[in-house]
Design an enzyme around this catalytic site. Structure first.
Site, PDB file in Angstrom:
ATOM      1  N   THR A 184      73.796  29.038  38.675  1.00 27.84           N
ATOM      2  CA  THR A 184      74.017  30.259  39.468  1.00 27.84           C
ATOM      3  C   THR A 184      73.478  31.485  38.728  1.00 27.84           C
ATOM      4  O   THR A 184      72.775  32.315  39.299  1.00 27.84           O
ATOM      5  CB  THR A 184      75.523  30.433  39.754  1.00 27.84           C
ATOM      6  OG1 THR A 184      75.971  29.283  40.470  1.00 27.84           O
ATOM      7  CG2 THR A 184      75.812  31.687  40.552  1.00 27.84           C
ATOM      8  N   ASN A 197      70.718  19.936  47.481  1.00 29.80           N
ATOM      9  CA  ASN A 197      71.939  19.340  46.924  1.00 29.80           C
ATOM     10  C   ASN A 197      72.695  18.487  47.931  1.00 29.80           C
ATOM     11  O   ASN A 197      73.408  17.571  47.557  1.00 29.80           O
ATOM     12  CB  ASN A 197      72.868  20.428  46.368  1.00 29.80           C
ATOM     13  CG  ASN A 197      72.985  21.626  47.278  1.00 29.80           C
ATOM     14  OD1 ASN A 197      71.986  22.271  47.614  1.00 29.80           O
ATOM     15  ND2 ASN A 197      74.193  21.931  47.692  1.00 29.80           N
ATOM     16  N   GLN A 207      69.089  20.478  41.093  1.00 31.42           N
ATOM     17  CA  GLN A 207      69.321  19.069  41.453  1.00 31.42           C
ATOM     18  C   GLN A 207      68.141  18.180  41.089  1.00 31.42           C
ATOM     19  O   GLN A 207      68.285  16.956  41.051  1.00 31.42           O
ATOM     20  CB  GLN A 207      69.605  18.937  42.954  1.00 31.42           C
ATOM     21  CG  GLN A 207      70.916  19.548  43.410  1.00 31.42           C
ATOM     22  CD  GLN A 207      72.141  18.773  42.934  1.00 31.42           C
ATOM     23  OE1 GLN A 207      72.057  17.626  42.474  1.00 31.42           O
ATOM     24  NE2 GLN A 207      73.301  19.395  43.022  1.00 31.42           N
ATOM     25  N   SER A 239      70.661  23.393  35.401  1.00 34.41           N
ATOM     26  CA  SER A 239      72.100  23.450  35.124  1.00 34.41           C
ATOM     27  C   SER A 239      72.518  22.190  34.376  1.00 34.41           C
ATOM     28  O   SER A 239      72.108  21.081  34.750  1.00 34.41           O
ATOM     29  CB  SER A 239      72.870  23.563  36.441  1.00 34.41           C
ATOM     30  OG  SER A 239      74.252  23.476  36.196  1.00 34.41           O
ATOM     31  N   HIS A 285      75.590  20.675  34.000  1.00 36.34           N
ATOM     32  CA  HIS A 285      76.608  19.719  34.452  1.00 36.34           C
ATOM     33  C   HIS A 285      76.127  18.747  35.522  1.00 36.34           C
ATOM     34  O   HIS A 285      76.860  17.856  35.919  1.00 36.34           O
ATOM     35  CB  HIS A 285      77.902  20.443  34.875  1.00 36.34           C
ATOM     36  CG  HIS A 285      77.835  21.209  36.155  1.00 36.34           C
ATOM     37  ND1 HIS A 285      78.397  20.730  37.305  1.00 36.34           N
ATOM     38  CD2 HIS A 285      77.296  22.408  36.468  1.00 36.34           C
ATOM     39  CE1 HIS A 285      78.219  21.629  38.287  1.00 36.34           C
ATOM     40  NE2 HIS A 285      77.554  22.649  37.781  1.00 36.34           N
ATOM     41  N   CYS A 287      86.168  23.454  54.508  1.00 37.77           N
ATOM     42  CA  CYS A 287      87.336  23.867  55.268  1.00 37.77           C
ATOM     43  C   CYS A 287      87.870  25.158  54.660  1.00 37.77           C
ATOM     44  O   CYS A 287      88.297  25.170  53.510  1.00 37.77           O
ATOM     45  CB  CYS A 287      88.390  22.784  55.196  1.00 37.77           C
ATOM     46  SG  CYS A 287      89.790  23.125  56.228  1.00 37.77           S
TER      47      CYS A 287
HETATM   48  N1  PLP Z   1      71.649  25.228  42.898  1.00 39.99           N
HETATM   49  C1  PLP Z   1      71.882  24.004  43.378  1.00 39.99           C
HETATM   50  C2  PLP Z   1      70.854  23.328  44.216  1.00 39.99           C
HETATM   51  C3  PLP Z   1      73.105  23.363  43.110  1.00 39.99           C
HETATM   52  O1  PLP Z   1      73.345  22.149  43.597  1.00 39.99           O
HETATM   53  C4  PLP Z   1      74.062  24.044  42.314  1.00 39.99           C
HETATM   54  C5  PLP Z   1      75.388  23.430  42.039  1.00 39.99           C
HETATM   55  O2  PLP Z   1      75.927  22.737  42.866  1.00 39.99           O
HETATM   56  C6  PLP Z   1      73.742  25.316  41.828  1.00 39.99           C
HETATM   57  C7  PLP Z   1      72.537  25.872  42.128  1.00 39.99           C
HETATM   58  C8  PLP Z   1      74.711  26.081  40.972  1.00 39.99           C
HETATM   59  O3  PLP Z   1      74.731  25.564  39.673  1.00 39.99           O
HETATM   60  P1  PLP Z   1      75.994  25.884  38.718  1.00 39.99           P
HETATM   61  O4  PLP Z   1      77.123  25.060  39.232  1.00 39.99           O
HETATM   62  O5  PLP Z   1      75.543  25.469  37.362  1.00 39.99           O
HETATM   63  O6  PLP Z   1      76.236  27.336  38.831  1.00 39.99           O
END
Ligand code: PLP
Length: 401
Positions: free
Chosen positions: A74, A152, A180, A200, A202, A325
């Site tokens: 993010t 995602n 992703q 990212s 995680h 939801c």
């Molecule tokens: N962009 C995509 C395509 C994602 O799937 C995600 C997380 O689900 C993010 C950005 C955000 O990443 P982070 O959780 O490290 O902020």
């Protein structure tokens, strides 16, 4: 967690790889130095951060000085977008797609409130973005284009090389949210005219709270966080050394295991789909081949995804719903709605995403549970159309949304 627990939500986050934990622990215990300190403990931390930067860079074919550590995907997206528009403040147009993650869509909304025109390119019904459709949106006012590499929710891959070329023809900034895609497909940024790319930790078996932004050496940059001289004055704030070390290790493992991981994951995903698509009224959402090996997004006619998700959770299967939801009402996924699949299909969508630590022998029992749970919901809450009619239902043209 029970040994039979099936974690099929690896696009949401991943289990941390034990090797990654081992790599980071010394930096939580003994090696607690600040990388900016000039004595031994600090120098050791600096060395570890530098090494991690090389490991991240190597995974995407970048140079180490092109990697900026951030707190998340993010933050990387926000940093890229806000940097690019500040570099050319006279241009007031931003181009993105309808199926981006909220970490791009929300900054886009923010820009719109500040007077920017924002164009959202739509994908095909299979979730594919088209380079020509992107090119058509570019004007003399355009400051930046941001298109995700892999979605995602559906795993559908964008033709990033073609899109980047079209944007480069106009000499504009191009950012891709590759959160992703990284570690799941081969990526070599130096072969492409990409200015910014978000990563990212995680999503690739590293703890949460660490990300990176690739900033091409050809690109000027405006920091988001100003403070100390960390990250070559591109992001203030003392580096999170243990998380950076973990991310470096996760990238190294992802690079070394990319082929074998994807073979294993694709085998599970394909086995899953071969069985799950036999459930009456099941349909695949997204392109059948232009997609990550990790992801299977399926809709089940006449079944709301929320109760299905909850019953699957009780049965030891974690996956995610294509709808969110909030305050008691269901909002169908903006991605599936953006693909014009209709609210009904979006409301009955579940995403199953597979990862390194899943096993092939989990698949068959999980699909049996899925089938039984769907039958149970349908018998308790018969919604509308007769079941077993999936080919006919699939052929029904989409409702205009
Ligand atoms: N962009 C995509 C395509 C994602 O799937 C995600 C997380 O689900 C993010 C950005 C955000 O990443 P982070 O959780 O490290 O902020």
């Amino acid at each position: 967690m029970s040994p039979d627990f099936c974690y099929f939500d690896n696009n949401a986050t991943t289990q941390v790889d034990p090797e990654v934990v081992d790599a980071m622990l010394p930096f939580l215990r003994e090696q607690y130095g600040n990388p900016s300190s000039i004595y031994g403990l600090g120098k050791a931390a600096r060395k570890a951060v530098d090494h991690a930067r090389e490991q991240v860079a190597e995974l995407i074919g970048a140079s180490e000085e092109e990697i900026l550590f951030t707190s998340s995907g993010t933050e990387s997206n926000n940093t890229a977008l806000l940097s690019a528009i500040q570099l050319d403040p006279d241009r007031k147009h931003f181009v993105t797609s309808t199926i981006e993650h909220s970490a791009v869509l929300k900054p886009a909304e923010h820009l719109a409130r500040r007077g920017y025109a924002v164009s959202h390119v739509s994908p095909s019904r299979e979730g594919l973005l088209d380079a020509d459709a992107v090119a058509q949106e570019l004007t003399e006012e355009t400051a930046l284009v941001s298109m995700m590499w892999a979605n995602n929710e559906t795993g559908v891959l964008s033709p990033i090389s073609k899109i980047a070329d079209k944007v480069a023809e106009q000499g504009l900034f191009f950012h891709t949210d590759a959160v992703q895609a990284v570690g799941k497909i081969p990526i070599s940024v130096h072969d492409l005219p990409i200015h910014f790319l978000s990563l990212s930790g995680h999503k690739i078996y590293c703890p949460k709270g660490i990300g990176a932004l690739y900033i091409s050496s050809r690109t000027r940059f405006v920091p988001l966080l100003r403070g100390g001289a960390q990250e070559r004055e591109r992001r203030g704030g003392t580096e999170s050394v243990a998380l950076i070390v973990a991310f470096g290790k996760a990238c190294e493992i992802a690079r070394k295991r990319l082929e074998s991981d994807m073979l294993h994951i694709r085998q599970m995903r394909d086995a899953f789909e071969a069985l799950a698509l036999q459930i009456p009224g099941a349909q695949l959402n997204g392109h059948p081949t232009e997609r990550l090996a990790t992801t299977s997004n399926l809709s089940f006619d006449c079944v709301d995804s929320e109760p299905l998700l909850m019953l699957l959770d009780q049965a030891g299967i974690a996956c995610s719903a294509g709808s969110a939801c909030t305050t008691g009402s269901l909002h169908p996924s903006h991605v599936l709605m953006g693909m014009h699949l209709g609210a009904e299909r979006a409301r009955s969508a579940l995403r199953f995403s597979f990862g390194r630590f899943n096993r092939l022998d989990q698949i068959e029992p999980a699909v049996q549970t899925l089938r039984k749970t769907i039958e149970k919901i349908r018998s308790l809450h018969p919604r509308t159309a007769p079941l077993g009619a999936s080919p006919a239902l699939a052929a029904v043209p989409p409702r205009a949304e």
